[in-house]
Motif scaffolding. Structure first.
Motif, PDB file in Angstrom:
ATOM      1  N   LEU A  42       0.847  -1.183   0.000  1.00  0.00           N
ATOM      2  CA  LEU A  42       0.000   0.000   0.000  1.00  0.00           C
ATOM      3  C   LEU A  42       0.889   1.240   0.000  1.00  0.00           C
ATOM      4  CD1 LEU A  42      -2.986   0.865   0.179  1.00  0.00           C
ATOM      5  CD2 LEU A  42      -2.662   1.001   2.648  1.00  0.00           C
ATOM      6  N   ASN A  43       0.643   2.143  -0.944  1.00  0.00           N
ATOM      7  CA  ASN A  43       1.379   3.396  -1.042  1.00  0.00           C
ATOM      8  C   ASN A  43       0.383   4.525  -0.806  1.00  0.00           C
ATOM      9  OD1 ASN A  43       2.443   5.851  -2.377  1.00  0.00           O
ATOM     10  ND2 ASN A  43       4.144   4.511  -2.917  1.00  0.00           N
ATOM     11  N   CYS A  44       0.710   5.450   0.082  1.00  0.00           N
ATOM     12  CA  CYS A  44      -0.218   6.517   0.478  1.00  0.00           C
ATOM     13  C   CYS A  44      -0.126   7.757  -0.398  1.00  0.00           C
ATOM     14  CB  CYS A  44       0.036   6.898   1.936  1.00  0.00           C
ATOM     15  SG  CYS A  44      -0.271   5.524   3.061  1.00  0.00           S
ATOM     16  N   ARG A  46       4.526  -2.419 -11.082  1.00  0.00           N
ATOM     17  CA  ARG A  46       3.071  -2.303 -11.180  1.00  0.00           C
ATOM     18  C   ARG A  46       2.531  -1.193 -10.292  1.00  0.00           C
ATOM     19  NH1 ARG A  46       1.209  -8.205  -9.680  1.00  0.00           N
ATOM     20  NH2 ARG A  46      -0.771  -7.156  -9.448  1.00  0.00           N
ATOM     21  N   LYS A  47       1.409  -0.625 -10.696  1.00  0.00           N
ATOM     22  CA  LYS A  47       0.641   0.324  -9.887  1.00  0.00           C
ATOM     23  C   LYS A  47      -0.823   0.028 -10.153  1.00  0.00           C
ATOM     24  CE  LYS A  47      -0.586   5.201  -9.537  1.00  0.00           C
ATOM     25  NZ  LYS A  47      -0.380   6.536 -10.093  1.00  0.00           N
ATOM     26  N   GLU A  48      -1.574  -0.236  -9.086  1.00  0.00           N
ATOM     27  CA  GLU A  48      -2.990  -0.568  -9.209  1.00  0.00           C
ATOM     28  C   GLU A  48      -3.784   0.214  -8.167  1.00  0.00           C
ATOM     29  OE1 GLU A  48      -3.529  -4.769  -8.876  1.00  0.00           O
ATOM     30  OE2 GLU A  48      -1.995  -5.204 -10.364  1.00  0.00           O
ATOM     31  N   PRO A  49      -5.056   0.467  -8.432  1.00  0.00           N
ATOM     32  CA  PRO A  49      -5.893   1.132  -7.425  1.00  0.00           C
ATOM     33  C   PRO A  49      -6.001   0.261  -6.177  1.00  0.00           C
ATOM     34  CG  PRO A  49      -7.041   0.979  -9.544  1.00  0.00           C
ATOM     35  CD  PRO A  49      -5.788   0.178  -9.662  1.00  0.00           C
ATOM     36  N   ALA A  50      -6.026   0.895  -5.025  1.00  0.00           N
ATOM     37  CA  ALA A  50      -6.182   0.174  -3.756  1.00  0.00           C
ATOM     38  C   ALA A  50      -7.644   0.250  -3.317  1.00  0.00           C
ATOM     39  CB  ALA A  50      -5.278   0.797  -2.698  1.00  0.00           C
ATOM     40  N   PRO A  51      -8.061  -0.640  -2.432  1.00  0.00           N
ATOM     41  CA  PRO A  51      -9.442  -0.578  -1.939  1.00  0.00           C
ATOM     42  C   PRO A  51      -9.698   0.631  -1.029  1.00  0.00           C
ATOM     43  CG  PRO A  51      -8.265  -2.423  -0.953  1.00  0.00           C
ATOM     44  CD  PRO A  51      -7.357  -1.818  -1.955  1.00  0.00           C
ATOM     45  N   LYS A  60      -9.558   4.697  -0.629  1.00  0.00           N
ATOM     46  CA  LYS A  60      -9.527   5.898  -1.461  1.00  0.00           C
ATOM     47  C   LYS A  60      -8.238   6.702  -1.214  1.00  0.00           C
ATOM     48  CE  LYS A  60     -12.151   9.979  -2.691  1.00  0.00           C
ATOM     49  NZ  LYS A  60     -13.349  10.777  -2.444  1.00  0.00           N
ATOM     50  N   GLY A  61      -7.612   7.147  -2.312  1.00  0.00           N
ATOM     51  CA  GLY A  61      -6.404   7.947  -2.212  1.00  0.00           C
ATOM     52  C   GLY A  61      -5.119   7.144  -2.057  1.00  0.00           C
ATOM     53  N   ARG A  62      -5.225   5.825  -2.134  1.00  0.00           N
ATOM     54  CA  ARG A  62      -4.057   4.949  -1.988  1.00  0.00           C
ATOM     55  C   ARG A  62      -3.892   4.131  -3.263  1.00  0.00           C
ATOM     56  NH1 ARG A  62      -4.655   7.825   2.092  1.00  0.00           N
ATOM     57  NH2 ARG A  62      -4.184   7.168   4.193  1.00  0.00           N
ATOM     58  N   VAL A  63      -2.682   3.611  -3.485  1.00  0.00           N
ATOM     59  CA  VAL A  63      -2.421   2.723  -4.611  1.00  0.00           C
ATOM     60  C   VAL A  63      -1.651   1.504  -4.110  1.00  0.00           C
ATOM     61  CG1 VAL A  63      -2.431   4.537  -6.362  1.00  0.00           C
ATOM     62  CG2 VAL A  63      -0.281   3.940  -5.248  1.00  0.00           C
ATOM     63  N   LEU A  64      -1.714   0.432  -4.871  1.00  0.00           N
ATOM     64  CA  LEU A  64      -0.929  -0.773  -4.595  1.00  0.00           C
ATOM     65  C   LEU A  64       0.206  -0.826  -5.606  1.00  0.00           C
ATOM     66  CD1 LEU A  64      -3.822  -3.331  -4.085  1.00  0.00           C
ATOM     67  CD2 LEU A  64      -2.370  -2.319  -2.311  1.00  0.00           C
ATOM     68  N   THR A  65       1.387  -1.199  -5.148  1.00  0.00           N
ATOM     69  CA  THR A  65       2.537  -1.281  -6.040  1.00  0.00           C
ATOM     70  C   THR A  65       3.482  -2.393  -5.596  1.00  0.00           C
ATOM     71  OG1 THR A  65       4.371  -0.041  -7.034  1.00  0.00           O
ATOM     72  CG2 THR A  65       3.849   0.456  -4.738  1.00  0.00           C
TER      73      THR A  65
END
Length: 51
Positions: A20-22, A33-38, A40-45
């Motif tokens: 999780l990246n804030c 990779r960069k994907e939307p996180a569950p 809001k305002g965060r991404v998964l990488t």
């Protein structure tokens, strides 16, 4: 028939760890990779910069 080497390669490709990246504007380097996180305002990488 798949060999143990091809099975291991398949398992490694599927078992990627995403963190999780804030920082929603975060852009990982090419090849990561960069994907939307569950959340809001965060991404998964799968990119992690050692401090």
């Amino acid at each position: 028939m798949r060999t143990s080497t091809s099975l291991m390669s398949s398992a490694t490709a599927v078992a990627a760890l995403l963190m999780l990246n804030c920082h929603p504007d975060f852009e990982p380097p090419s090849g990561y990779r960069k994907e939307p996180a569950p959340v809001k305002g965060r991404v998964l990488t799968d990119y992690h910069k050692d401090a």
